[in-house]
Scaffold this motif. Structure first.
Motif, PDB file in Angstrom:
ATOM      1  N   ILE A 217       0.831  -1.207   0.000  1.00  0.00           N
ATOM      2  CA  ILE A 217       0.000   0.000   0.000  1.00  0.00           C
ATOM      3  C   ILE A 217       0.863   1.253   0.000  1.00  0.00           C
ATOM      4  CG2 ILE A 217      -1.754   1.308   1.249  1.00  0.00           C
ATOM      5  CD1 ILE A 217      -2.761  -1.405   2.363  1.00  0.00           C
ATOM      6  N   GLU A 218       1.928   1.242   0.782  1.00  0.00           N
ATOM      7  CA  GLU A 218       2.809   2.414   0.813  1.00  0.00           C
ATOM      8  C   GLU A 218       3.471   2.650  -0.542  1.00  0.00           C
ATOM      9  OE1 GLU A 218       5.360   2.722   4.473  1.00  0.00           O
ATOM     10  OE2 GLU A 218       4.129   1.016   5.067  1.00  0.00           O
ATOM     11  N   SER A 219       3.910   1.587  -1.205  1.00  0.00           N
ATOM     12  CA  SER A 219       4.548   1.791  -2.506  1.00  0.00           C
ATOM     13  C   SER A 219       3.535   2.266  -3.535  1.00  0.00           C
ATOM     14  CB  SER A 219       5.247   0.507  -2.977  1.00  0.00           C
ATOM     15  OG  SER A 219       4.335  -0.559  -3.144  1.00  0.00           O
ATOM     16  N   HIS A 220       2.281   1.789  -3.442  1.00  0.00           N
ATOM     17  CA  HIS A 220       1.273   2.226  -4.408  1.00  0.00           C
ATOM     18  C   HIS A 220       0.832   3.667  -4.164  1.00  0.00           C
ATOM     19  CE1 HIS A 220      -1.629   1.687  -7.562  1.00  0.00           C
ATOM     20  NE2 HIS A 220      -2.581   2.170  -6.790  1.00  0.00           N
ATOM     21  N   ALA A 288       7.973  -4.455  -5.552  1.00  0.00           N
ATOM     22  CA  ALA A 288       7.355  -3.139  -5.732  1.00  0.00           C
ATOM     23  C   ALA A 288       7.991  -2.096  -4.825  1.00  0.00           C
ATOM     24  CB  ALA A 288       5.852  -3.230  -5.481  1.00  0.00           C
ATOM     25  N   PHE A 289       8.074  -2.378  -3.528  1.00  0.00           N
ATOM     26  CA  PHE A 289       8.572  -1.335  -2.630  1.00  0.00           C
ATOM     27  C   PHE A 289      10.081  -1.178  -2.748  1.00  0.00           C
ATOM     28  CE2 PHE A 289       9.657  -4.424   0.803  1.00  0.00           C
ATOM     29  CZ  PHE A 289      10.779  -3.832   1.344  1.00  0.00           C
ATOM     30  N   VAL A 294       8.781   2.898   0.542  1.00  0.00           N
ATOM     31  CA  VAL A 294       7.726   2.938   1.552  1.00  0.00           C
ATOM     32  C   VAL A 294       7.807   4.289   2.250  1.00  0.00           C
ATOM     33  CG1 VAL A 294       7.563   0.455   1.883  1.00  0.00           C
ATOM     34  CG2 VAL A 294       9.253   1.752   3.188  1.00  0.00           C
ATOM     35  N   HIS A 295       6.751   4.612   3.018  1.00  0.00           N
ATOM     36  CA  HIS A 295       6.761   5.961   3.582  1.00  0.00           C
ATOM     37  C   HIS A 295       6.320   6.015   5.037  1.00  0.00           C
ATOM     38  CE1 HIS A 295       2.407   6.462   2.512  1.00  0.00           C
ATOM     39  NE2 HIS A 295       2.720   5.920   1.351  1.00  0.00           N
ATOM     40  N   ILE A 296       5.239   6.703   5.364  1.00  0.00           N
ATOM     41  CA  ILE A 296       4.952   7.094   6.750  1.00  0.00           C
ATOM     42  C   ILE A 296       4.806   5.915   7.714  1.00  0.00           C
ATOM     43  CG2 ILE A 296       3.355   8.344   8.244  1.00  0.00           C
ATOM     44  CD1 ILE A 296       2.795  10.239   5.941  1.00  0.00           C
ATOM     45  N   PRO A 297       3.993   4.878   7.424  1.00  0.00           N
ATOM     46  CA  PRO A 297       3.874   3.800   8.417  1.00  0.00           C
ATOM     47  C   PRO A 297       5.211   3.176   8.794  1.00  0.00           C
ATOM     48  CG  PRO A 297       2.102   3.646   6.819  1.00  0.00           C
ATOM     49  CD  PRO A 297       3.058   4.687   6.304  1.00  0.00           C
ATOM     50  N   HIS A 298       6.099   2.988   7.806  1.00  0.00           N
ATOM     51  CA  HIS A 298       7.398   2.417   8.121  1.00  0.00           C
ATOM     52  C   HIS A 298       8.282   3.413   8.878  1.00  0.00           C
ATOM     53  CE1 HIS A 298       6.570  -1.154   5.736  1.00  0.00           C
ATOM     54  NE2 HIS A 298       7.709  -1.643   6.175  1.00  0.00           N
TER      55      HIS A 298
END
Length: 435
Positions: A217-220, A288-289, A294-298
């Protein structure tokens, strides 16, 4: 919380993206071919990395027999730590330097694979430990060149580490997770055998499966690759490039598989179809990622895991107290996607639909909320803790959590909008409890 502004496409910025996908083989029984795979890479004396739990399983025995059957000299390192630390990376690197091997095989979860990456790096290109560690906690010096061949064999449906050039560890002194990132760390070959999941307890399936989903989800939903500045040369294009047409293919399919099979795999240990699907989803999400990022959650997860050392997760009772990576990530995800939804509404709505949310009659602006609601529904169905408060965190911990997350600028800059410390404070507060 104020609606964030999306990063605009930069007319004078990036115009392309680079794909450096890992070699991969997938299927039941593939570990029995490991000896031939190692020979094909020119390996004759191999360092075999694992942990004590994996070392006692049938898939590990099959892999070891294959390596020995192919005539390789095997040097075993079974001291890999679940959720590795700077100290455990250093121990593994010291072993690797003394072992005199010409290749590596890692059999285990992301912790084992990342430990083998780090050992390979520091044995091949010796340096002070913090030299290669991402800024600002380390010096961020680029890895100077290729490392020894490494075959990564995942035994969890989670990190996707078998396809990425990232090694993550817990910087105990700073109470935060960070990592080393380089295309040279990407394993030479990923051997993905879904039979390795057969012995995993439901709690581990849940934790690692949610890591898959948040990766995807983060990569998308990451910032578009064309919103980034164009590098001075192609060699300076970062490993995390932002969402692009290639990464979207893998991320959306991984989200669909996770939405369809994660709850099933946790509920029924004998549901082979569900576990096989999650294993493939993990590899797709890793591809994908590893390209988009990846971003905020990670970024938020690293201080969640780094500051708390008393929590014992279901399925991890034999390990030392710690917050499993997938749990530390997914507990931030609903809050994060509610925040980022307005910055990339179409991407969030596509992700919500792929995850199984009812999007009939929805408009794009509903995407972040629908995505968060569907994640919370799945979290409740699989027994995931109810927010950060269930780990023992409270309002007094938020400043420390923010400091740790704010240090992860490499990840935060992948979000579809700018993220400041005030935003992070509100996000941690939102993530304390969901139901």
């Amino acid at each position: 919380m104020p609606s964030p502004n999306a990063y605009p496409i930069d007319p004078g910025g990036e115009t392309g993206f680079t794909v450096e996908a890992a070699r991969m083989k997938f299927g039941p029984g593939m570990l029995a071919e490991l000896g031939d795979d190692a020979r094909s890479l020119g390996i004759t004396r191999v360092a075999l990395f694992t942990d004590p739990n994996v070392a006692a399983t049938e898939p590990f025995a099959a892999a070891l027999a294959s390596l020995k059957g192919a005539g390789l000299e095997v040097v075993l390192y079974d001291g890999c730590r679940v959720e590795p630390t700077s100290a455990s990376f250093l121990d593994a690197a010291a072993f690797a330097r003394e072992a005199g091997v010409d290749g590596y095989v890692s059999i285990g979860g992301g912790s084992v694979i990342d430990t083998a990456k780090a050992a390979n790096l520091y044995a091949t290109h010796p340096a002070d430990f913090l030299a290669y560690v991402n800024k600002p906690l380390g010096e961020g010096i680029p890895v100077p060149g290729p490392v020894r061949p490494h075959i990564a064999c995942p035994t969890t449906c989670g990190t996707g580490s078998e396809t990425t050039g990232v090694a993550i560890f817990d910087h105990v002194e700073k109470q935060v997770k960070t990592g080393i990132s380089s295309r040279h760390l990407r394993p030479s070959l990923a051997v993905v055998d879904p039979r390795t999941l057969d012995s995993l307890p439901p709690g581990v399936i849940a934790a690692t499966g949610f890591d898959v989903l948040t990766h995807a989800i983060e990569s998308h939903t990451a910032r578009p690759y064309r919103s980034r500045p164009r590098p001075e040369s192609s060699a300076l294009r970062p490993p995390y490039q932002g969402a692009n047409p290639w990464s979207d293919i893998g991320s959306l399919q991984a989200i669909r598989l996770g939405g369809s099979y994660l709850v099933r795999a946790v509920a029924d240990r004998d549901d082979q179809e569900a576990r096989d699907a999650l294993m493939f989803a993990a590899t797709l999400a890793g591809l994908a990622f590893g390209n988009a990022g990846v971003h905020i959650p990670h970024a938020m997860s690293y201080s969640v895991a780094g500051m708390n050392h008393s929590f014992v997760a279901t399925g991890y009772e034999k390990a030392e107290p710690m917050v499993p990576h997938g749990i530390s990530v997914v507990l931030n995800a609903p809050a994060a996607f509610r925040f980022t939804g307005p910055a990339a509404p179409q991407a969030h709505l596509r992700a919500a639909e792929a995850l199984g949310a009812d999007t009939r009659g929805a408009v794009a602006e509903d995407g972040g909320r629908l995505l968060a609601d569907r994640l919370i529904e799945m979290m409740r169905a699989t027994g995931v803790p109810n927010g950060l408060s269930a780990l023992g965190y409270g309002e007094a911990d938020i400043p420390g959590l923010v400091r740790g997350a704010s240090a992860q600028q490499r990840l935060l800059t992948i979000a579809p909008c700018a993220v400041g410390d005030d935003d992070l404070r509100r996000l941690y507060a939102d993530a304390m409890r969901y139901w």
